[in-house]
Design a protein around this motif. Sequence first.
Motif, PDB file in Angstrom:
ATOM      1  N   MET B 401       0.831  -1.205   0.000  1.00  8.04           N
ATOM      2  CA  MET B 401       0.000   0.000   0.000  1.00  8.04           C
ATOM      3  C   MET B 401       0.867   1.258   0.000  1.00  8.04           C
ATOM      4  N   PHE B 402       1.882   1.289   0.858  1.00  5.86           N
ATOM      5  CA  PHE B 402       2.747   2.471   0.932  1.00  5.86           C
ATOM      6  C   PHE B 402       3.455   2.703  -0.398  1.00  5.86           C
ATOM      7  N   VAL B 403       3.934   1.623  -0.998  1.00  2.21           N
ATOM      8  CA  VAL B 403       4.626   1.775  -2.273  1.00  2.21           C
ATOM      9  C   VAL B 403       3.660   2.348  -3.315  1.00  2.21           C
ATOM     10  N   THR B 404       2.435   1.828  -3.335  1.00  2.00           N
ATOM     11  CA  THR B 404       1.458   2.330  -4.303  1.00  2.00           C
ATOM     12  C   THR B 404       1.197   3.815  -4.082  1.00  2.00           C
ATOM     13  N   ILE B 405       0.935   4.197  -2.833  1.00  2.34           N
ATOM     14  CA  ILE B 405       0.641   5.599  -2.542  1.00  2.34           C
ATOM     15  C   ILE B 405       1.853   6.457  -2.879  1.00  2.34           C
ATOM     16  N   GLY B 406       3.022   6.042  -2.396  1.00  3.05           N
ATOM     17  CA  GLY B 406       4.228   6.850  -2.590  1.00  3.05           C
ATOM     18  C   GLY B 406       4.549   7.044  -4.062  1.00  3.05           C
ATOM     19  N   VAL B 407       4.553   5.955  -4.830  1.00  2.57           N
ATOM     20  CA  VAL B 407       4.920   6.075  -6.242  1.00  2.57           C
ATOM     21  C   VAL B 407       3.844   6.858  -6.996  1.00  2.57           C
ATOM     22  N   THR B 408       2.572   6.656  -6.669  1.00  2.00           N
ATOM     23  CA  THR B 408       1.509   7.394  -7.353  1.00  2.00           C
ATOM     24  C   THR B 408       1.668   8.890  -7.098  1.00  2.00           C
ATOM     25  N   LEU B 409       1.903   9.258  -5.850  1.00  2.00           N
ATOM     26  CA  LEU B 409       2.048  10.681  -5.533  1.00  2.00           C
ATOM     27  C   LEU B 409       3.318  11.265  -6.138  1.00  2.00           C
ATOM     28  N   ALA B 410       4.412  10.503  -6.067  1.00  2.00           N
ATOM     29  CA  ALA B 410       5.704  11.076  -6.443  1.00  2.00           C
ATOM     30  C   ALA B 410       5.969  10.979  -7.941  1.00  2.00           C
ATOM     31  N   VAL B 411       5.458   9.954  -8.592  1.00  5.75           N
ATOM     32  CA  VAL B 411       5.774   9.767 -10.010  1.00  5.75           C
ATOM     33  C   VAL B 411       4.542   9.967 -10.888  1.00  5.75           C
ATOM     34  N   GLY B 412       3.467   9.241 -10.599  1.00  3.16           N
ATOM     35  CA  GLY B 412       2.282   9.384 -11.416  1.00  3.16           C
ATOM     36  C   GLY B 412       1.364   8.180 -11.265  1.00  3.16           C
ATOM     37  N   VAL B 413       0.168   8.275 -11.843  1.00  2.00           N
ATOM     38  CA  VAL B 413      -0.844   7.242 -11.615  1.00  2.00           C
ATOM     39  C   VAL B 413      -0.465   5.899 -12.226  1.00  2.00           C
ATOM     40  N   GLU B 414       0.027   5.910 -13.477  1.00  2.00           N
ATOM     41  CA  GLU B 414       0.316   4.617 -14.114  1.00  2.00           C
ATOM     42  C   GLU B 414       1.450   3.894 -13.422  1.00  2.00           C
ATOM     43  N   THR B 415       2.545   4.618 -13.188  1.00  2.00           N
ATOM     44  CA  THR B 415       3.686   4.001 -12.516  1.00  2.00           C
ATOM     45  C   THR B 415       3.277   3.519 -11.128  1.00  2.00           C
ATOM     46  N   GLY B 416       2.434   4.293 -10.452  1.00  5.83           N
ATOM     47  CA  GLY B 416       2.015   3.935  -9.105  1.00  5.83           C
ATOM     48  C   GLY B 416       1.264   2.625  -9.069  1.00  5.83           C
ATOM     49  N   ILE B 417       0.284   2.489  -9.960  1.00  9.36           N
ATOM     50  CA  ILE B 417      -0.514   1.256  -9.920  1.00  9.36           C
ATOM     51  C   ILE B 417       0.337   0.068 -10.354  1.00  9.36           C
ATOM     52  N   LEU B 418       1.221   0.276 -11.342  1.00 11.13           N
ATOM     53  CA  LEU B 418       2.077  -0.822 -11.789  1.00 11.13           C
ATOM     54  C   LEU B 418       3.033  -1.259 -10.688  1.00 11.13           C
ATOM     55  N   ALA B 419       3.592  -0.282  -9.961  1.00  9.65           N
ATOM     56  CA  ALA B 419       4.507  -0.626  -8.875  1.00  9.65           C
ATOM     57  C   ALA B 419       3.772  -1.429  -7.805  1.00  9.65           C
ATOM     58  N   GLY B 420       2.545  -0.993  -7.464  1.00  8.86           N
ATOM     59  CA  GLY B 420       1.783  -1.697  -6.433  1.00  8.86           C
ATOM     60  C   GLY B 420       1.447  -3.116  -6.848  1.00  8.86           C
ATOM     61  N   VAL B 421       0.964  -3.276  -8.083  1.00  8.99           N
ATOM     62  CA  VAL B 421       0.601  -4.609  -8.560  1.00  8.99           C
ATOM     63  C   VAL B 421       1.845  -5.481  -8.641  1.00  8.99           C
ATOM     64  N   GLY B 422       2.930  -4.920  -9.162  1.00 10.43           N
ATOM     65  CA  GLY B 422       4.166  -5.695  -9.285  1.00 10.43           C
ATOM     66  C   GLY B 422       4.648  -6.178  -7.933  1.00 10.43           C
ATOM     67  N   LEU B 423       4.659  -5.274  -6.952  1.00  8.76           N
ATOM     68  CA  LEU B 423       5.147  -5.655  -5.635  1.00  8.76           C
ATOM     69  C   LEU B 423       4.231  -6.690  -4.983  1.00  8.76           C
ATOM     70  N   SER B 424       2.903  -6.489  -5.096  1.00  7.28           N
ATOM     71  CA  SER B 424       2.030  -7.436  -4.406  1.00  7.28           C
ATOM     72  C   SER B 424       2.076  -8.801  -5.089  1.00  7.28           C
ATOM     73  N   LEU B 425       2.215  -8.821  -6.432  1.00  6.24           N
ATOM     74  CA  LEU B 425       2.362 -10.119  -7.104  1.00  6.24           C
ATOM     75  C   LEU B 425       3.673 -10.787  -6.694  1.00  6.24           C
ATOM     76  N   ALA B 426       4.744 -10.011  -6.609  1.00  7.68           N
ATOM     77  CA  ALA B 426       6.035 -10.591  -6.227  1.00  7.68           C
ATOM     78  C   ALA B 426       5.948 -11.171  -4.818  1.00  7.68           C
ATOM     79  N   LEU B 427       5.309 -10.441  -3.899  1.00  7.76           N
ATOM     80  CA  LEU B 427       5.165 -10.955  -2.534  1.00  7.76           C
ATOM     81  C   LEU B 427       4.288 -12.216  -2.528  1.00  7.76           C
ATOM     82  N   HIS B 428       3.244 -12.193  -3.360  1.00  7.52           N
ATOM     83  CA  HIS B 428       2.355 -13.352  -3.449  1.00  7.52           C
ATOM     84  C   HIS B 428       3.127 -14.573  -3.961  1.00  7.52           C
ATOM     85  N   LEU B 429       3.899 -14.378  -5.050  1.00  4.31           N
ATOM     86  CA  LEU B 429       4.658 -15.493  -5.611  1.00  4.31           C
ATOM     87  C   LEU B 429       5.678 -15.984  -4.587  1.00  4.31           C
TER      88      LEU B 429
END
Lengths: 590, 590
Positions: B401-429
């Motif tokens: 969640m923090f990564v999603t919020i941080g990247v969305t605020l600091a970089v932008g919406v697309e990068t933010g959602i991709l970072a969040g999904v990528g991280l949560s999938l990596a943690l899931h795997l």
Amino acid sequence: MSPKRYFPILQWLPGYSRVTLGSDLLAAVIVTVMLIPQSLAYALLAGLPPEVGLYASIAPLVIYAIFGTSRTLAVGPVAVVSLMTAAAVGQVAPQGTPEYLGAALVLALMSGLILTLMGVARLGFLANFLSHPVISGFITASGLIIAASQLRHVLGIDATGHNLFELLGSLALGLGGVHLATMGIGLGVLAFLYATRRWLKPALERAGVPPRPAEMLTKAAPILAVAVTTLATWWLGLDAKGVAVVGTVPAGLPPLTLPGFDSGLWSQLFVAALLISIIGFVESVSVGQTLAAKRRQRIDPDQELVGLGTSNIAASFTGGMPVTGGFARSVVNFDAGAQTPAAGAFTAVGIAGAALLLTPLIAYLPVATLAATIIVAVLSLVDISAIRRTWEYSRCDAMAMFVTIGVTLAVGVETGILAGVGLSLALHLYNTSRPHSAVVGRVPGTEHFRNVERHQVETDPALAILRVDESLYFANSRYLEDTVMALAARQPGLRHIVLACQAVNVIDASALESLEVINARLRDAQVKLHLAEVKGPVMDRLQHTRFCRELTGKVFLSTFDAWRSLRGDAPQRGHTCGAAGPVSAGPSGC
Amino acid sequence: MSPKRYFPILQWLPGYSRVTLGSDLLAAVIVTVMLIPQSLAYALLAGLPPEVGLYASIAPLVIYAIFGTSRTLAVGPVAVVSLMTAAAVGQVAPQGTPEYLGAALVLALMSGLILTLMGVARLGFLANFLSHPVISGFITASGLIIAASQLRHVLGIDATGHNLFELLGSLALGLGGVHLATMGIGLGVLAFLYATRRWLKPALERAGVPPRPAEMLTKAAPILAVAVTTLATWWLGLDAKGVAVVGTVPAGLPPLTLPGFDSGLWSQLFVAALLISIIGFVESVSVGQTLAAKRRQRIDPDQELVGLGTSNIAASFTGGMPVTGGFARSVVNFDAGAQTPAAGAFTAVGIAGAALLLTPLIAYLPVATLAATIIVAVLSLVDISAIRRTWEYSRCDAMAMFVTIGVTLAVGVETGILAGVGLSLALHLYNTSRPHSAVVGRVPGTEHFRNVERHQVETDPALAILRVDESLYFANSRYLEDTVMALAARQPGLRHIVLACQAVNVIDASALESLEVINARLRDAQVKLHLAEVKGPVMDRLQHTRFCRELTGKVFLSTFDAWRSLRGDAPQRGHTCGAAGPVSAGPSGC
């Protein structure tokens, strides 16, 4: 955190004895004899000058002896990685140019850095996402492509292609130009190697040679083929008659090389380097684990990444090419009695000797001989029975395997492996997005509950018990919402739903929110939600959540308690969520 | 396979009654009043002319009524999707140009095609891989960015930026140029809307108005603000004094538009279209499911994809922009008593009437008014308590969640959602690559077996029982190899290992191969491998495999049987693998 973990050499070097030295030296001699023709052949397969294969079998072996955890793994150029190197490097530079050589060094360096970083970050688990059917299909398809690509050397014709169909078409077009002397050598060596594989070992065993020496003599057949065809070519002057030979190979130790740092080249080679790293790692680790287990030893996959990574870095600075642990040579090393990685270091000394002294002799070695040794080696990688077994066992896995084989053959190695991994991950995610669950009823007269669809069980129109057979993650929690709401919609008289959680190891934040949603939706529909058989650590975490406070129903220790209480057959035995106090030591970290 | 499934309109239209018509008409009137300012405002947020918002609230609603499965979902432009539209389209064309409009149409078409294809291919499950913390974090961050981006309109200054920091910096720089009349209107509307949200509803309820009409009157406050500020601007001639107004809006029905088919543009917008599709779908489905559950109805997520997809395609051909189901308006629609999607079609008629007749009146509408309505709407999306709850419940989820919020605020919406999904999938795997398992021992005097690390239990130095708590897939099977071999290496006197499989629902081909490897390695180490409590369908599949033929040990019905037999306390109760005959109907498909 001890240095022994990061420098596994410290685990065995202090206790190194003369007996061990004897065993390691013997194994090193045998592996050296086997590795000389293999190194030359795999350099050829990668489209590189033959000496590159020798160079890649010196420094990497010494470095692996320091950082690797397998006692018997033999590192060096291997078939599949060489094919992938040729495919990757061929896209950025034409074969035979200095740029081609330079790109191979960059590929080895990148692959080394990727492996080392993965090891340091303990990302060895990533290799688990290459499923067995995908690897097996990929290796089978690679074997077929390699064999087809070497046929031209055996026949002495020109033929090129990036996939099986291009190769075969090109071969068919070139058949008119077959060079007879070359074909004679090529097919002769093929027949000889095939015959030794098939008949030499049994013959030796019948003659009273024990199985292991017999096996090793058989494995040394290629060096005999190399010696005989080289001598024949020199004697008969066949090179002047058009038989392609290896030609002048510089004598000497490996040069010190500095891989280029062109960012364009690095980004072009990145995907290839990643795939080579992972495929090489998976091959190497499975050989290493198999051999370690035979002596009840262990290897550490994360440290293996470091071992292989530093070996590749060493290769890139000493004129080499990407390397990994080879199957056949590791088995020979093991069977020959290698006790420690020192055997690998001694092998490196042997290969260095060959690079210094034997290279003048290699000039007359026919390329057809090397190609024939490659073909015989890789055809043993083609495993048709694995395809049949996989198909019989699981259609899903077989699908991933067919796609890998088909795309690898029809398009190329990188696309093939990516397609296979992509499909198997997609199927995996699809499967994990639907958790197994079953509506259960009571086996009459017992405290057991079984699937209502498979057994004759008691049920109650006002009560549904759903046994959840998996941990609840974000990936499958919405499916649980669907399942529960479908259950509620199907059974109009329903008053209670019990989730039996004996198989739930984890409930993550998404699943917790889904449970809140389920609870709220069921409340709107006048249905109470209860839990049963929640595991200790899971209950600990639920304890202080909003879900727990808002839960409309109770938490029961057993499904049978829930059944009796909710049917009014017994006094209420469930407790309010959160009322039980901490069950175990509390939630673990992330 | 019935047409009712693909055309859900057939489920309700044949039984449509006059009573339903009355309810639907009333709801449509209320939603229309709410939707007019929202449509204008979200077009503004997306950087598009105001009429585009109206157009996007006509055809899509009619199409959703035909293909959608939610009875009460209200489709149209929504805040987060409008923000994502602005971010995506702003990268390919400057705002205010025909290219910008054209790119918005292409985005709607691509998003529509993606959603429809996902629906036809039944890929709705893909949305499950957006975890709740990632969505929640993304929406909170989007709300903050939207509010910050609208502040400039409220203050009447120029400010731009792609992320929160750029926006805030730009706002701070522009503070000197605040336009006082604009700020008066903007802050006035903000205060009015805030006050109505906070005090109007309680006041109305105290005055005897029932809660639902009170709620709806409150939701109609924005239209009042629009009417009053428009009149005031016209009356006082504020537009001539520098207050930005919406300006001339063409009166008339939506134009027919043909989105461009420029492949360069399509590939530039592809990732954005995919993200907009998935985010829009997830938002919409969660609203739809919540409302459906309140009336014990069901929605079909895969058909919802088709409904939303065709709505977006309709938007792209009628001068619109990307649309999805909106939360606030769907709740109003539901509360106002909408019974069928016909309410949506009637709303479309209302908006079409507004586009035909009311547009001349909109010319004097201050942009500051619309910006203020957006700010009030999106600040309700910011959910700080969710952040706290997630942190308390799970550090892993909180990290995503923090990564999603941080990247969305600091970089932008697309990068933010991709970072969040990528991280949560990596943690899931990562999590699924380590199956839960426990070495168990016998609770003295019982037939129960418990974790040796948590309980006082009987164990046997020659026998280890490993309870496997999850299905065995390629992702976790190598970890099982490690676990078993570590067990064997740790316990030198070991003669038998039993895998207790009560929680294993599936063994895939990779895991089967791992079991073969485990069996072979244990055989080399003189340890027998046994199975216990294998489920019926799993045993069916194992029946005819090589693993089953080569298994060194037995298959036991219960762990206790294994314990007694292997300690010699009771006659051998296990059977040879494959000897039991088929247990159930046989393996299911892929």
